[in-house]
Design a protein around this motif. Structure first.
Motif: not given
Length: 504
Positions: A132-138
């Protein structure tokens, strides 16, 4: 675009085809380019997803200084899971009890290099087809959780946000002057914050990285040092004991006509912290390495703690007179000023801020602090009591020691670290640990190799300098000095063994 999570920041360096990551030992090493390593991180994330790990899951792991250990950590972060780094050894505690406690606290269902207790043990399986690509996050999401070293009881969780970790990495970069084309050498355990943040800093900044297994480094340090001898600039971290150790090993090599005048020529930063910084250690290291091209101003004295991600203050060494302060029998290192986005204050027992020179409790607040042991305290606005005691002189921090390591006898207070410093000045003493004992204190001492020590002289020296005589001075072999996972003396554990007559 500025990365706001670790997975974004590390993936953002994947284009650096000339930069490399090297793992292994002096006998067997593996070198990967950044694009190759980034592909393996994503493939590891795919493998963990296939085994049932999901974004937000907390996964217990023991991080080894190997390609597999680092990939497991980074693959989980890439996936958006929360690695929970556990210590491989907990002094005075049953390891299975420790793991069970962490599992319950974190509601962990998976483990890497941790088994039992109903955990599903993960394997490092690379699935490039499912990467996968880098997981979305904040920035406020959890990056990972570390556990304290356990020097004063059962280790406690330290939840760190991406904001805290990336902020501290930026501060370390600025202190070091780190940039692509440089190299980082990490030879410290990765379950300790100095080793872990050191690896992450190198990867986020896109510099060459050499991860050396600590035991191998201590056995053959020159082999690892030669791996970075041709770098443009080198950055590393050595606690005080490593300065002493390296000085001895380099001295042996020089005595065998193996002098390499450029071995340390590119070294620009050696962060020194994690334990008291002693002037004899620094003097010995500087004297031993100068002939090998080392510039003493590469030394950076630090005050750090896992609760602040790593580094809270720093001071670049200039000369002994400026970088150390001698007061009575004790010489103390200057630990400098705080990192950007951090505030530090010294307070008395009533919570009032102390004036310059007055010793009190060290407190911190700011953007690189953790979210409290409860995971919900915002230490950007709430002061965190570090448990350390010190003072400010001209705005620079000088530590006295841990509040819990203060020795009180008949109304007289001294710090264990100060007593230990004086004891090690007695000829033949390699190491000393002060322990609470029978309403007083005892000194446990280790002799230098092939040397004899006079325990009466040690007791007399301490009594003369502090007005306190130890109840006993016990000589033990080096193997009797129990340590926490971060290398600090496990005082409570050792004191209990001394009381039981088992400290031999």
């Amino acid at each position: 675009m500025i990365a706001t999570t670790l997975q974004e920041a590390i993936a953002g360096q994947a284009h650096r085809a000339q930069a490399t990551v090297t793992f292994g030992t002096s006998a067997r090493r593996e070198r990967l380019t950044y694009p190759e390593f980034a592909a393996q991180i994503a493939a590891a994330a795919g493998g963990f997803a296939e085994q049932g790990v999901r974004r937000g899951d907390r996964v217990m792991l023991r991080i080894a200084s190997s390609r597999e250990g680092v990939l497991a950590l980074l693959g989980l972060i890439h996936l958006g899971a929360v690695p929970v780094s556990v210590k491989p050894h907990v002094p005075g505690a049953i390891l299975t009890q420790y793991f069970a406690t962490v599992m319950r606290q974190q509601d962990a269902r998976h483990g890497f290099r941790v088994s039992g207790h109903g955990l599903t043990e993960l394997q490092l399986v690379l699935r490039p087809q499912d990467a996968p690509g880098p997981a979305p996050g904040g920035p406020e999401d959890l990056a990972f959780i570390q556990y304290t070293s356990g020097s004063t009881g059962m280790p406690r969780p330290i939840p760190l946000s991406h904001r805290a970790v990336l902020g501290n990495i930026a501060a370390i970069r600025d202190v070091a002057g780190m940039k692509p084309g440089h190299a980082g050498l990490i030879a410290l355990p990765l379950h300790h914050d100095m080793g872990l943040i050191g690896v992450l800093t190198s990867l986020v900044q896109g510099i060459d990285l050499v991860v050396e297994e600590p035991g191998t480094f201590l056995r053959r340090p020159l082999a690892a040092l030669r791996l970075v001898r041709d770098a443009e600039s080198v950055h590393s971290a050595f606690p005080d004991f490593m300065l002493r150790y390296l000085a001895a090993r380099i001295g042996e090599a020089a005595g065998q006509d193996a002098l390499d005048p450029s071995l340390f020529g590119a070294w620009r930063t050696v962060f020194c912290g994690a334990e008291p910084i002693r002037k004899p250690s620094v003097d010995t290291f500087v004297g031993a390495t100068r002939r090998w091209g080392f510039d003493p101003t590469a030394l950076v004295f630090c005050y750090g703690l896992a609760e602040a991600a790593l580094m809270a203050t720093s001071h670049r060494y200039t000369d002994p007179g400026t970088s150390f302060r001698t007061e009575g029998p004790v010489t103390t290192a200057c630990l400098g000023t705080t990192m950007p986005e951090l505030d530090l204050r010294i307070v008395d027992e009533s919570g009032r801020e102390c004036p310059q020179e007055r010793v009190g409790a060290v407190q911190l607040r700011g953007a690189t602090l953790f979210n409290g042991y409860d995971g919900t305290t915002d230490h950007r606005t709430t002061w965190f009591d570090t448990g350390d005691v010190g003072c400010l002189r001209a705005g620079r921090l000088y530590l006295s020691g841990r509040r819990s390591d203060r020795i009180s006898v008949s109304g007289v207070n001294v710090f264990a670290a100060d007593v230990e410093q004086v004891a090690t000045q007695v000829p033949g003493v390699a190491e000393c640990v002060a322990l609470p004992y029978d309403e007083s204190f005892a000194l446990v001492v280790v002799a230098e190799r092939s040397r004899q020590i006079d325990t009466t002289e040690i007791a007399n020296r301490v009594a003369a300098d502090f007005g306190l005589a130890p109840r006993s001075v016990v000589e033990v072999p080096r193997s009797a000095i129990a340590r926490t996972a971060s290398g600090k003396p496990a005082r409570n554990h050792m004191a209990a063994r001394l009381e039981q007559g088992l400290l031999v």
